[in-house]
Enzyme design. Structure first.
Site: not given
Length: 453
Positions: A165, A249, A276
């Protein structure tokens, strides 16, 4: 007469129905707020992952490692805003940074003095990033990284992995019965931690067609399955052999080591994406990497443009600097040690009860959900690295058991993702972890017979 399996399922469904009833009675204001939201948003929702049956909680405030709902119920937060709230809630140093931004005004339409400071902190912390650019989310960071690889190589294909994801528009989810909303790129889908299969897949592609390999060093929302050293090393080699860019990622995994999980494993990507927590809890993303690649965005000499109204917004720059300075190597090591302890204690709970099987190294295939499979997984197990973990269930009743565990933890005043995901924050203590483990033991005691093949 129905089968034993049917009887088990009916018993679990009845237990879940009772859990929903208890939840509903405990949260009348949350239920009312949800129904009001449904009048103006589809399903009362603007962020799919936050939905939970029978309705989601509505949080009124957060302080330290606790969240309080509009009904006044207070939970220990084991979700940590899906890794973004690593500092806990309302941390005084982050609060002071945001207040400073408020005092100075926040929409300049110009450079501000905070940008180079945050950029320096990022580049110094992550050796793979020689130059960096800021965006507003991890999704956007990965979009920009792919676009960079395509522009540099002149190629179209991007390899991603099942259950990976990389944001709402770049997902490797399959077999859900639902269409994706992926970008219209030419994505190629591989199997995570499958060295031979990935090599065969890449070699089957037309020559000079692969622009990028985009991978998480540990699957985040895919269940906290860590990439093996052999797998990630093979991706570095395959990228070099084909002339593709390797993109790590690390939107989630950068917190698993002071220099990032990829660096801990001794592998340097061409580009790295962040998001984040590095924005101090504000909207944040970043992409960066080798100098010769990132210089394509130099307005003086480069060929690529990258606008974005809020890329350098003052709130994120200020909170991000405070957060990076707060999150020292020592604090990060302690947090990851606490997460390792949680996982090991849960593993011990399961082992003592004989909940056994072959713990998988990658997301479960459908055919492994059978009692007859020679490598069947335990019906309950935990995966993760450091402060990020996920509790999994397997077998025909896995979805019901997963939901029962979520509601069981809520009844024990702990908040986590419905899918079993756990992200610790620096305000949690060993006492909180002990509370989590004790509640897990109680769940195993109650549903012991359903956790065995």
């Amino acid at each position: 007469m129905g089968s034993l399996s049917e009887s088990n399922s009916q018993t679990l469904e009845a237990a879940l129905s009772q859990a929903h009833e208890v939840y509903t009675q405990k949260h009348p204001a949350c239920r009312k707020n949800y129904h009001e939201a449904c009048k103006y948003m589809p399903g009362g929702n603007t962020r799919t992952v936050l939905f939970a049956n029978p309705f989601p909680l509505t949080i009124d405030s957060g302080e330290s490692c606790h969240l309080t709902t509009i009904d006044g119920t207070r939970y220990v937060d084991f979700l940590g805003e899906y890794t973004a709230a690593i500092y806990g809630h309302n941390h005084p140093e982050i609060k002071a940074a945001v207040q400073k931004a408020l005092d100075g005004g926040w929409n300049y339409g110009a450079h501000n003095k905070l940008e180079p400071e945050l950029a320096r902190l990022v580049c110094e912390r992550f050796p793979a990033i020689e130059l960096v650019r800021f965006v507003n989310s991890g999704t956007e960071a990965n979009m920009m990284a792919i676009a960079t690889a395509m522009a540099l190589t002149g190629r179209k294909k991007t390899l991603i992995f099942k259950k990976g994801y990389h944001g709402s528009t770049i997902s490797g989810k399959v077999a859900t019965g639902k269409p994706t909303i992926n970008l219209p790129h030419d994505f190629v889908l591989g199997s995570y931690n499958d060295v031979q299969g990935t090599e065969e897949l890449i070699h089957s592609l037309p020559k000079d067609s692969l622009a990028a390999i985009l991978v998480e060093p540990m699957l985040g929302s895919g269940g906290c399955f860590a990439g093996t050293s052999e797998f990630l090393t093979s991706l570095r080699r395959l990228a070099d052999e084909t002339g593709a860019l390797l993109i790590f990622d690390e939107v989630m995994t950068s917190r698993l080591d002071y220099h990032g999980l990829g660096s801990k494993m001794g592998i340097t990507p061409d580009l790295m994406t962040l998001g984040k927590y590095i924005g101090g809890g504000m909207s944040f993303g970043a992409f960066g990497g080798r100098k010769e690649i990132m210089q394509l965005y130099d307005p003086r000499t480069g060929s690529l443009e990258h606008p974005g109204t809020f890329n350098n917004n003052v709130f994120t720059m200020s909170a991000g600097i405070a957060g990076c300075n707060l999150l020292t190597r020592e604090k990060l090591d302690a947090l990851n040690g606490l997460g390792d302890s949680l996982r090991q204690q849960v593993e011990a709970v399961l082992s003592r009860r004989g909940i056994q099987g072959t713990v998988p190294v990658s997301p479960l295939a459908d055919d492994m959900q059978s009692a007859q499979h020679p490598q069947r997984p335990p019906k309950m197990f935990i995966k993760g690295v450091g402060s990020l973990n996920a509790v999994h269930f397997a077998g025909p009743d896995k979805d019901v058991l997963q939901n029962l565990f979520f509601h069981h933890m809520l009844q024990n005043e702990m908040y986590m993702a419905q899918r079993g995901f756990i992200a610790l924050n620096i305000m949690l203590t060993e006492e909180h972890v002990a509370q989590f483990v004790q509640a897990t033991e109680a769940f195993c005691d109650r549903f012991d017979s359903f956790l065995r093949w």
